[in-house]
Scaffold this motif. Structure first.
Motif, short mmCIF file in Angstrom:
data_model
loop_
_atom_site.label_atom_id
_atom_site.label_comp_id
_atom_site.label_asym_id
_atom_site.label_seq_id
_atom_site.Cartn_x
_atom_site.Cartn_y
_atom_site.Cartn_z
N LEU A 1 0.89 7.55 -1.82
CA LEU A 1 1.86 8.37 -0.97
C LEU A 1 1.00 9.29 0.07
CD1 LEU A 1 4.60 9.84 -0.61
CD2 LEU A 1 4.15 11.34 -2.11
N ASN A 2 1.15 8.91 1.28
CA ASN A 2 0.57 9.42 2.36
C ASN A 2 1.81 9.79 3.52
OD1 ASN A 2 -0.87 10.73 4.40
ND2 ASN A 2 -2.52 8.82 4.22
N PRO A 3 1.97 11.10 3.67
CA PRO A 3 2.94 11.45 4.87
C PRO A 3 2.58 10.95 6.03
CG PRO A 3 2.07 13.44 3.83
CD PRO A 3 1.51 12.41 3.23
N GLN A 4 1.36 10.82 6.39
CA GLN A 4 0.64 10.62 7.65
C GLN A 4 0.67 9.07 8.02
OE1 GLN A 4 -3.19 12.27 8.23
NE2 GLN A 4 -2.22 14.47 8.88
N LEU A 5 0.76 8.30 6.95
CA LEU A 5 1.09 6.99 6.93
C LEU A 5 2.12 6.45 7.70
CD1 LEU A 5 -0.81 4.41 5.90
CD2 LEU A 5 0.62 4.28 4.10
N ALA A 6 3.29 7.09 7.64
CA ALA A 6 4.39 6.72 8.51
C ALA A 6 4.13 6.93 9.93
CB ALA A 6 5.53 7.83 7.74
N ALA A 7 3.57 7.74 10.22
CA ALA A 7 2.82 8.20 11.65
C ALA A 7 1.94 7.22 12.14
CB ALA A 7 2.82 9.32 11.99
N ASN A 8 1.36 6.14 11.23
CA ASN A 8 0.08 5.51 11.71
C ASN A 8 0.14 4.79 13.07
OD1 ASN A 8 -2.60 4.32 11.26
ND2 ASN A 8 -1.41 2.41 10.30
N GLN A 9 1.49 3.98 13.31
CA GLN A 9 1.56 3.15 14.34
C GLN A 9 1.51 4.12 15.66
OE1 GLN A 9 1.30 0.18 14.69
NE2 GLN A 9 1.58 0.07 16.96
N GLU A 10 2.21 5.57 15.56
CA GLU A 10 1.96 6.55 16.52
C GLU A 10 0.56 7.07 16.68
OE1 GLU A 10 3.55 10.98 17.56
OE2 GLU A 10 4.58 9.77 15.99
N LEU B 1 0.80 -1.23 0.10
CA LEU B 1 -0.03 0.03 -0.08
C LEU B 1 0.94 1.30 -0.04
CD1 LEU B 1 -2.99 -0.66 2.53
CD2 LEU B 1 -3.14 -0.82 0.09
N ALA B 2 1.79 1.19 0.71
CA ALA B 2 2.83 2.38 0.60
C ALA B 2 3.72 2.74 -0.42
CB ALA B 2 3.86 2.10 1.81
N LEU B 3 3.63 1.56 -1.34
CA LEU B 3 4.35 1.82 -2.65
C LEU B 3 3.10 2.51 -3.58
CD1 LEU B 3 6.29 -1.32 -3.09
CD2 LEU B 3 7.11 0.98 -2.82
#
Length: 139
Positions: A26-35, A21-23
């Motif tokens: 492109l969503n900059p907030q997806l990286a902070a999803n776990q947080e 899905l990340a490929l």
């Protein structure tokens, strides 16, 4: 063609992984999803959170309402039973026999209803209504 379509429909679908899905997106907030997830869990575990307090109050009010509703229904049923016992009505018959002046035998029968008040049932009904009023005012 139908057999090919049918065999394709029977294949198991495999969902995309998070990396797939990340490929594609492109969503900059997806990286902070776990947080975000951890923050939500941490805040939702707090018993002083406004949403938790509102839901707790709602639950208490709902339980109180159901308890009061059950009490009222029980008191209404008890009232109906007591009310039917207040008066007892019986049919009474009086017969009288006598002789006329010409010495013929005469008989007369008179029927009427006789009602008797049960004061104990009246007291129970009064107490029941008082208790019903108190429950409605308190709860």
């Amino acid at each position: 063609v139908a057999a090919t379509l049918h065999s394709e429909m029977n294949q198991k679908l495999i969902p995309y992984t998070e990396d797939d899905l990340a490929l594609m997106y492109l969503n900059p907030q997806l990286a902070a999803n776990q947080e975000f997830v951890e923050n939500f869990i941490r805040e939702s575990e707090q018993s002083h959170h406004p949403l938790y307090e509102l839901l707790s109050q709602y639950l208490k009010a709902r339980l109180s309402f159901r308890t009061a509703e059950a009490k009222v229904e029980g008191l209404k049923k008890e009232y109906s039973e007591n009310q039917s016992q207040i008066w007892s009505v019986e049919r009474k018959t009086i017969s009288s026999t006598g002789r006329c002046r010409d010495n013929n035998k005469v008989t007369h029968t008179h029927s009427h209803k006789f009602a008797q008040l049960d004061s104990i049932a009246v007291d129970r009904t009064g107490n029941n209504l008082s208790e019903l009023r108190d429950v409605l005012q308190e709860e």
